[in-house]
Write an enzyme that holds these catalytic residues in place. Structure first.
Site, mmCIF file in Angstrom:
data_model
loop_
_atom_site.group_PDB
_atom_site.id
_atom_site.type_symbol
_atom_site.label_atom_id
_atom_site.label_comp_id
_atom_site.label_asym_id
_atom_site.label_seq_id
_atom_site.Cartn_x
_atom_site.Cartn_y
_atom_site.Cartn_z
ATOM 1 N N SER A 33 0.916 -1.147 -0.054
ATOM 2 C CA SER A 33 -0.182 0.087 -0.046
ATOM 3 C C SER A 33 0.904 1.321 0.040
ATOM 4 C CB SER A 33 -0.902 -0.208 1.090
ATOM 5 O OG SER A 33 -1.914 0.830 1.043
ATOM 6 N N ASP A 83 -2.440 6.131 -3.428
ATOM 7 C CA ASP A 83 -1.234 5.535 -2.798
ATOM 8 C C ASP A 83 -0.705 4.349 -3.773
ATOM 9 O OD1 ASP A 83 -3.463 4.000 -2.495
ATOM 10 O OD2 ASP A 83 -2.739 3.147 -0.821
ATOM 11 N N ASP A 116 -0.962 1.357 -4.217
ATOM 12 C CA ASP A 116 -1.719 0.365 -4.636
ATOM 13 C C ASP A 116 -3.297 0.788 -5.300
ATOM 14 O OD1 ASP A 116 -2.782 0.457 -2.167
ATOM 15 O OD2 ASP A 116 -3.377 -1.794 -2.147
ATOM 16 N N ASP A 138 -5.841 2.050 -3.770
ATOM 17 C CA ASP A 138 -6.964 1.908 -2.996
ATOM 18 C C ASP A 138 -7.356 3.131 -2.270
ATOM 19 O OD1 ASP A 138 -5.080 1.494 -1.010
ATOM 20 O OD2 ASP A 138 -6.067 -0.369 -0.624
#
Length: 449
Positions: free
Chosen positions: A101, A241, A243, A245
């Site tokens: 993340s 961010d 990834d 999400d």
């Protein structure tokens, strides 16, 4: 929080804490726990972000999954929500995202999704942990034709972009925006998505090299995007961010619009259209006190959960709510997605602005934010354990809470993904809460650092 899985998957320094052997065994155990005995060759999808260690861990997961008879479809570099979406589209038994993340590149993680596209509940994660750590049952060892196969899906990123675009009713024609891709997963999808929706886009931090993910960019480092939007007189900016999400926004004046504001704006718009289910919004204990007041003033019910998008989602599913999220920009639109989706969030926010022919800076005034101070205190692994029993920290927490009374609050918690204690204070007087926050942070560092 389990021994392997924190609030957002298994995470650690790649090749040191999160080793290939551990990843392989997580793959084996996940296949055993998440599929029925009637399915000879369960199907797992694997996606990853742009970290250097992604290929290594992907190979280990492939080996583990195939060795117990699972078939694997590789999605390549995609956002985490793409894995959640494609699991459902392809009718796969489960999905795995390799990502840490918003953490630095040396970290990596393994997030597992069920066949319905949801992050695993605690009991299933504990079942996987018991196999990996306690040898609760022997690994399945199929022979000959029982071994799994691997297939590459080259269309995964495009299929995800097609889906997100299909959820937007009013396009972004006439808007000029900046997109900070954090040198992460959205580098593969954001320009295509927002250009298709009609916006003129300026791309920032969309050239990943394996080690620059989240480095002074993305939703945890907003300064460059804020300056860029203001300097180039753009309508807005979006930052994701690693990834993708999460999403935070920047308004036309270069000011930050965090997750609380984004949720407030979108929830109020849904309510005005009669689409806000049960007139409720889900947040966490970290949600700003100003959000509570906003909900009260606008006839909406605010529901607070523990920190972590999994707990927000759990409440939404149990009670039938359709929007919720976190100040960090992890927003769940349950009508369209089963997990937080930064690009879907950003697209819906900008669509709303364009439909109403308004400036983000003017819409964001619907909520007044209480001053907030957040300090991350690095601690040892032993400190994470002792935090819960340290009498001096407990006493200081109560004393500060008594000082603030109903003028503010203090929240001190251990991070679910990093060796940190997060100290958060809110109140009417910034100088007061800043001094108290540093006082608490200094004590935690002394006791647990």
């Amino acid at each position: 929080m389990g021994r392997l899985f924190g609030t957002d998957g298994a995470r650690g320094v790649a090749n040191t804490e999160l080793t290939c052997e551990l990843a392989m065994n997580i793959g084996k155990a996940a296949a055993m726990v998440l599929t029925s005995e009637e399915v000879e060759h369960p199907t797992f999808l694997i996606g990853k972000d742009t970290r250097l260690s992604g290929d290594m861990l992907e190979g280990a997961l492939i080996a583990g999954l195939c060795s117990v008879g699972a078939n694997v479809k590789l999605l390549g570099v995609v956002p985490t929500p793409a894995v959640a979406y494609l699991v459902r589209k392809y009718g796969a038994d489960a999905g795995i995202m390799i990502s840490a993340s918003h953490n630095p590149y040396e970290f990596n993680g393994i997030k597992i999704f069920s066949g319905e596209g949801y992050k695993l509940p605690d009991d299933l994660e504990e079942s996987i942990e018991s196999i990996v750590l306690d040898n609760a049952k022997p690994y399945t060892i199929p022979q000959h034709g029982g071994i799994g196969t691997v297939e590459v899906l080259d269309t995964a990123a495009d299929e995800y972009v097609d889906y997100v675009a299909s959820t937007i009713e009013h396009d972004l024609s006439g808007m000029e925006i900046a997109l900070d891709c954090s040198n992460g997963s959205s580098s593969r999808t954001a320009e295509k998505l927002f250009t298709r929706l009609g916006a003129k886009v300026h791309m920032l931090f969309d050239d990943p090299d394996g080690v620059n993910i989240n480095t002074n960019c993305g939703s945890t480092h907003m300064e460059t995007l804020m300056d860029y939007v203001k300097e180039h007189k753009l309508d807005a900016g979006l930052a994701f961010d690693g990834d993708a999400d999460r999403c935070l926004a920047v308004d036309n004046n270069g000011e930050l619009v965090d997750g609380d504001y984004i949720i407030a704006i979108c929830a109020a718009d849904l309510k005005s259209q009669g689409k806000l289910k049960k007139n409720a919004v889900v947040g966490t204990v970290m949600t700003n006190m100003g959000f509570n007041r906003f909900c009260e003033e606008n006839g909406m019910h605010f529901v607070a959960t523990k920190v972590g998008d999994r707990y927000v989602l759990e409440s939404m599913l149990q009670e039938g709510y359709n929007i919720g999220g976190e100040q960090s920009g992890h927003v769940i639109f349950l009508d369209y997605a089963t997990t937080g989706d930064g690009q879907l969030t950003g697209a819906h926010l900008l669509s709303l602005i364009n439909r109403r022919q308004a400036k983000l800076s003017s819409i964001a005034t619907l909520m007044e934010r209480y001053p907030q101070v957040l300090i991350n205190v690095k601690i040892t692994n032993e400190g994470k354990v002792h935090f819960y029993t340290d009498k001096e920290i407990k006493a200081a927490n109560k004393r500060i809470s008594d000082i603030l009374g109903n003028r503010g609050r203090i929240l001190v918690r251990v991070s679910g993904t990093e060796p940190l204690v997060r100290v958060m204070l809110e109140g009417e007087d910034y100088d007061e809460i800043d001094a108290l926050a540093h006082e608490m942070a200094d004590l935690i560092k002394e006791r647990l650092g």
